[in-house]
Design an enzyme around this catalytic site. Structure first.
Site, PDB file in Angstrom:
ATOM      1  N   PRO A   1      61.600  -1.375  54.418  1.00 10.99           N
ATOM      2  CA  PRO A   1      60.996  -2.178  53.332  1.00 10.99           C
ATOM      3  C   PRO A   1      60.762  -1.323  52.084  1.00 10.99           C
ATOM      4  CG  PRO A   1      59.746  -2.386  55.385  1.00 10.99           C
ATOM      5  CD  PRO A   1      60.731  -1.284  55.584  1.00 10.99           C
ATOM      6  N   GLU A   2      61.216  -1.817  50.951  1.00 12.44           N
ATOM      7  CA  GLU A   2      60.986  -1.172  49.653  1.00 12.44           C
ATOM      8  C   GLU A   2      60.072  -2.092  48.838  1.00 12.44           C
ATOM      9  OE1 GLU A   2      64.675   0.219  47.877  1.00 12.44           O
ATOM     10  OE2 GLU A   2      65.593   0.434  49.843  1.00 12.44           O
TER      11      GLU A   2
END
Ligand SMILES: [Zn+2]
Length: 273
Positions: A2-3
């Site tokens: 996840p960014e």
């Protein structure tokens, strides 16, 4: 992994679902999921606290409480899933259950177990214990003018390494870095010192655009990421270079992959100079 867009998607989905709710006693299935304080202090400290707002910096999610801040970093494979019933539909990789008084719950899943939870008393403690080496949020806290000044301090850096450096600015990871460098036509190994003023401005614009697009499409889904309601993001179908080695760029050249800054990096050798 996840960014920023994936964490922002979770924040936007969760906030209306859990704001105003009061936590019941948490259950830690894997106690090392809690980085701070001790597991006992975490469960005792969270019970009875009410959610006031959800905020974010980079890849960190903050569940602000009437007293304290529950902080979440999903790292490689973490997932935060809201459930109407107290129990999740599936319990594989379940690391912590954070029930509310009304029998809904937040469940924290993590296959690789690198993600962490913290419960801190206030912003001072948050900055001291969690965010000491975390730069400003690249999407919300950095103007173009700031960005140009920040680049000036990091002239020897290669672009790929710089954008991945969460101490420079936080939120970018491998996927969005490759995509934004493609959009502005800059090679991942270009050094900051070689950028013309217009190129630096285009880089800033490309970062903002690619992150806004990622958020608009609910993030990128590969193996493990799900948004808060368990649905999949859609940005993976919009990717220009990431994960597309040997596929054809719109210029007709094959997309290449090489290791830059220790990470598999996708780029078009013709479009990116
Ligand atoms: Zn190309």
């Amino acid at each position: 992994m996840p960014e920023l867009p994936e964490v922002e998607t979770i924040r936007r989905e969760l906030e209306p679902l859990i704001r105003g709710k009061t936590f019941a006693r948490p259950i830690l299935h894997i106690s090392s999921t809690v980085e701070y304080p001790t597991p006992e202090e975490f469960t005792a400290g969270l019970e009875g606290r009410t959610v006031s707002a959800l905020t974010r910096r980079g890849k960190y999610l903050f569940i602000n409480l009437d007293q304290g801040i529950l902080t979440v970093h999903l790292r490689m494979t973490g997932n935060l899933v809201y459930s109407e019933a107290g129990r999740p539909r599936e319990e594989r990789f379940l690391r912590a259950s954070l029930p509310f008084m009304d029998n809904t719950a937040l469940h924290y899943f993590d296959m690789r177990r690198f993600g962490r939870l913290w419960l801190v008393i206030d912003e001072n403690e948050l900055n001291r214990l969690v965010l000491k080496r975390v730069g400003p949020d690249i999407f919300n806290e950095v103007s173009c003018e700031d960005f140009l000044a920040m680049l000036d301090q990091r002239r020897p850096s290669k672009l790929k390494a710089l954008l991945l450096d969460q101490g420079f600015a936080s939120g970018m990871g491998n996927i969005y870095t490759d995509e934004c460098l493609f959009r502005c036509g800059l090679h991942p190994e270009r050094r900051v010192s070689s950028l013309k003023h217009a190129e630096a401005e285009e880089l800033y614009r490309a970062i903002q655009d690619v992150l806004a697009d990622g958020i608009r499409y609910g993030g990128t889904t590969f193996r493990d990421y799900r948004n808060a309601s368990g649905a999949l993001g859609e940005f993976q179908s919009k990717l220009d270079v990431y994960g597309r080695r040997n596929e054809t760029c719109r210029c007709g050249t094959a997309i290449e992959k090489k290791v830059v800054a220790g990470r598999g990096t996708y780029y078009c050798p013709r479009c990116q100079k």
